[in-house]
Design a protein around this motif. Structure first.
Motif, mmCIF file in Angstrom:
data_model
loop_
_atom_site.group_PDB
_atom_site.id
_atom_site.type_symbol
_atom_site.label_atom_id
_atom_site.label_comp_id
_atom_site.label_asym_id
_atom_site.label_seq_id
_atom_site.Cartn_x
_atom_site.Cartn_y
_atom_site.Cartn_z
ATOM 1 N N GLU A 122 0.828 -1.214 0.000
ATOM 2 C CA GLU A 122 0.000 0.000 0.000
ATOM 3 C C GLU A 122 0.863 1.266 0.000
ATOM 4 O OE1 GLU A 122 -2.675 -0.315 3.298
ATOM 5 O OE2 GLU A 122 -3.527 -2.188 2.580
ATOM 6 N N ASP A 123 2.130 1.108 -0.397
ATOM 7 C CA ASP A 123 3.073 2.225 -0.528
ATOM 8 C C ASP A 123 3.467 2.899 0.779
ATOM 9 O OD1 ASP A 123 3.358 1.914 -3.296
ATOM 10 O OD2 ASP A 123 1.524 3.076 -3.659
ATOM 11 N N TRP A 124 3.389 2.168 1.871
ATOM 12 C CA TRP A 124 3.918 2.663 3.136
ATOM 13 C C TRP A 124 5.401 2.309 3.195
ATOM 14 C CZ3 TRP A 124 1.365 5.246 7.109
ATOM 15 C CH2 TRP A 124 -0.028 5.359 6.966
ATOM 16 N N ALA A 125 6.198 3.203 3.734
ATOM 17 C CA ALA A 125 7.595 2.911 4.009
ATOM 18 C C ALA A 125 7.668 2.405 5.455
ATOM 19 C CB ALA A 125 8.441 4.174 3.858
ATOM 20 N N VAL A 126 8.112 1.177 5.613
ATOM 21 C CA VAL A 126 8.253 0.625 6.957
ATOM 22 C C VAL A 126 9.585 1.137 7.510
ATOM 23 C CG1 VAL A 126 8.430 -1.473 8.337
ATOM 24 C CG2 VAL A 126 6.821 -1.379 6.415
ATOM 25 N N LEU A 127 9.498 1.992 8.510
ATOM 26 C CA LEU A 127 10.685 2.628 9.089
ATOM 27 C C LEU A 127 11.333 1.760 10.161
ATOM 28 C CD1 LEU A 127 9.245 6.239 9.511
ATOM 29 C CD2 LEU A 127 10.541 5.315 7.577
ATOM 30 N N ALA A 128 10.523 0.954 10.828
ATOM 31 C CA ALA A 128 11.069 0.118 11.904
ATOM 32 C C ALA A 128 10.158 -1.075 12.143
ATOM 33 C CB ALA A 128 11.208 0.924 13.184
ATOM 34 N N GLN A 129 10.772 -2.192 12.473
ATOM 35 C CA GLN A 129 10.068 -3.387 12.919
ATOM 36 C C GLN A 129 10.629 -3.739 14.284
ATOM 37 O OE1 GLN A 129 10.050 -5.734 8.832
ATOM 38 N NE2 GLN A 129 8.894 -6.843 10.395
ATOM 39 N N ARG A 130 9.731 -4.036 15.196
ATOM 40 C CA ARG A 130 10.130 -4.374 16.570
ATOM 41 C C ARG A 130 11.026 -3.293 17.157
ATOM 42 N NH1 ARG A 130 9.955 -10.193 18.548
ATOM 43 N NH2 ARG A 130 7.991 -10.785 17.612
ATOM 44 N N ALA A 131 10.588 -2.065 17.040
ATOM 45 C CA ALA A 131 11.353 -0.925 17.550
ATOM 46 C C ALA A 131 11.318 -0.941 19.077
ATOM 47 C CB ALA A 131 10.772 0.381 17.018
ATOM 48 N N ARG A 132 12.480 -1.068 19.659
ATOM 49 C CA ARG A 132 12.575 -1.110 21.123
ATOM 50 C C ARG A 132 12.783 0.302 21.660
ATOM 51 N NH1 ARG A 132 12.745 -6.327 22.511
ATOM 52 N NH2 ARG A 132 13.653 -7.811 21.073
ATOM 53 N N THR A 133 11.991 0.653 22.660
ATOM 54 C CA THR A 133 12.122 1.941 23.330
ATOM 55 C C THR A 133 12.134 1.678 24.840
ATOM 56 O OG1 THR A 133 9.783 2.459 23.743
ATOM 57 C CG2 THR A 133 10.619 2.901 21.515
ATOM 58 N N PRO A 134 12.506 2.673 25.634
ATOM 59 C CA PRO A 134 12.460 2.480 27.089
ATOM 60 C C PRO A 134 11.046 2.158 27.611
ATOM 61 C CG PRO A 134 13.798 4.392 26.552
ATOM 62 C CD PRO A 134 13.151 3.932 25.265
ATOM 63 N N ALA A 135 10.024 2.558 26.876
ATOM 64 C CA ALA A 135 8.645 2.319 27.307
ATOM 65 C C ALA A 135 8.064 1.015 26.767
ATOM 66 C CB ALA A 135 7.754 3.484 26.872
ATOM 67 N N GLY A 136 8.793 0.324 25.906
ATOM 68 C CA GLY A 136 8.290 -0.917 25.332
ATOM 69 C C GLY A 136 8.553 -0.990 23.843
ATOM 70 N N GLU A 137 8.082 -2.059 23.258
ATOM 71 C CA GLU A 137 8.344 -2.323 21.851
ATOM 72 C C GLU A 137 7.163 -1.899 20.989
ATOM 73 O OE1 GLU A 137 10.485 -6.090 20.552
ATOM 74 O OE2 GLU A 137 8.447 -6.471 19.886
ATOM 75 N N ILE A 138 7.493 -1.369 19.810
ATOM 76 C CA ILE A 138 6.480 -1.038 18.806
ATOM 77 C C ILE A 138 6.658 -2.042 17.685
ATOM 78 C CG2 ILE A 138 5.582 0.707 17.226
ATOM 79 C CD1 ILE A 138 7.097 2.801 18.986
ATOM 80 N N ASP A 139 5.577 -2.740 17.328
ATOM 81 C CA ASP A 139 5.690 -3.780 16.304
ATOM 82 C C ASP A 139 6.171 -3.212 14.979
ATOM 83 O OD1 ASP A 139 4.875 -5.720 18.121
ATOM 84 O OD2 ASP A 139 2.776 -5.620 17.496
ATOM 85 N N LEU A 140 5.511 -2.169 14.489
ATOM 86 C CA LEU A 140 5.884 -1.552 13.213
ATOM 87 C C LEU A 140 5.709 -0.044 13.298
ATOM 88 C CD1 LEU A 140 3.906 -3.928 10.809
ATOM 89 C CD2 LEU A 140 6.372 -3.896 11.108
ATOM 90 N N VAL A 141 6.609 0.665 12.648
ATOM 91 C CA VAL A 141 6.472 2.104 12.460
ATOM 92 C C VAL A 141 6.544 2.317 10.952
ATOM 93 C CG1 VAL A 141 7.397 4.396 12.954
ATOM 94 C CG2 VAL A 141 7.654 2.556 14.655
ATOM 95 N N ALA A 142 5.528 2.980 10.398
ATOM 96 C CA ALA A 142 5.480 3.173 8.951
ATOM 97 C C ALA A 142 5.046 4.599 8.638
ATOM 98 C CB ALA A 142 4.516 2.171 8.321
ATOM 99 N N GLU A 143 5.441 5.058 7.437
ATOM 100 C CA GLU A 143 5.100 6.412 7.029
ATOM 101 C C GLU A 143 4.718 6.414 5.553
ATOM 102 O OE1 GLU A 143 6.787 10.787 8.118
ATOM 103 O OE2 GLU A 143 8.260 9.332 7.433
ATOM 104 N N ARG A 144 3.692 7.204 5.254
ATOM 105 C CA ARG A 144 3.269 7.387 3.855
ATOM 106 C C ARG A 144 2.786 8.818 3.706
ATOM 107 N NH1 ARG A 144 -1.619 3.932 1.502
ATOM 108 N NH2 ARG A 144 -2.749 5.404 2.789
ATOM 109 N N ASP A 145 3.354 9.505 2.745
ATOM 110 C CA ASP A 145 2.975 10.895 2.469
ATOM 111 C C ASP A 145 3.020 11.760 3.729
ATOM 112 O OD1 ASP A 145 2.532 10.218 -0.216
ATOM 113 O OD2 ASP A 145 0.454 9.633 0.216
#
Length: 130
Positions: free
Chosen positions: A35-58
């Motif tokens: 769907e033309d999203w750029a996946v910026l991160a998978q399993r992004a670890r932060t001090p507050a917990g993990e984010i499964d996916l971070v994506a950006e489009r337009d």
């Protein structure tokens, strides 16, 4: 069942859940890319917990929680209030390190994945303060 047997059973169940989660995240990332999203991160670890996916489009930034369950209806109800709060806190941490993203806004999506690999994205699934 002995305590050791119960621990072994829990370990096996945990490994299966981990593998299923990774598979579901791969399915979700592939669907986003189609769907033309750029996946910026998978399993992004932060001090507050993990984010499964971070994506950006337009310029729209999406923090995405992936839920895998035997059926889509079960997956749809798998994100509780504590998990939403953790995801919001993790997103704040991620944004602090990556301030140049989300010029057009941000949202929280949920991608639900059934056992057969069917995936559905719930765009803007919740908002801060829900």
């Amino acid at each position: 069942m002995s305590e050791a047997g119960e621990q072994t059973r829990r370990l096996i169940r945990g490994r299966r859940a981990e593998a299923a989660g990774r598979d579901a995240e791969g399915i979700a990332a592939a669907a986003l890319r189609r769907e033309d999203w750029a996946v910026l991160a998978q399993r992004a670890r932060t001090p507050a917990g993990e984010i499964d996916l971070v994506a950006e489009r337009d310029g729209l930034l999406a923090f995405i929680e992936v839920k895998a369950r035997p059926s889509l209806s079960e997956a749809a109800f798998a994100l509780g209030p504590r998990q939403r709060a953790r995801l919001i806190a993790a997103a704040e941490c991620w944004l602090a390190v990556h301030p140049g993203h989300g010029a057009a806004g941000m949202r929280f999506d949920v991608v639900i994945v059934a056992a057969d690999g069917t995936a559905r994205r719930i765009a803007d699934a919740f908002r801060v303060g829900d």
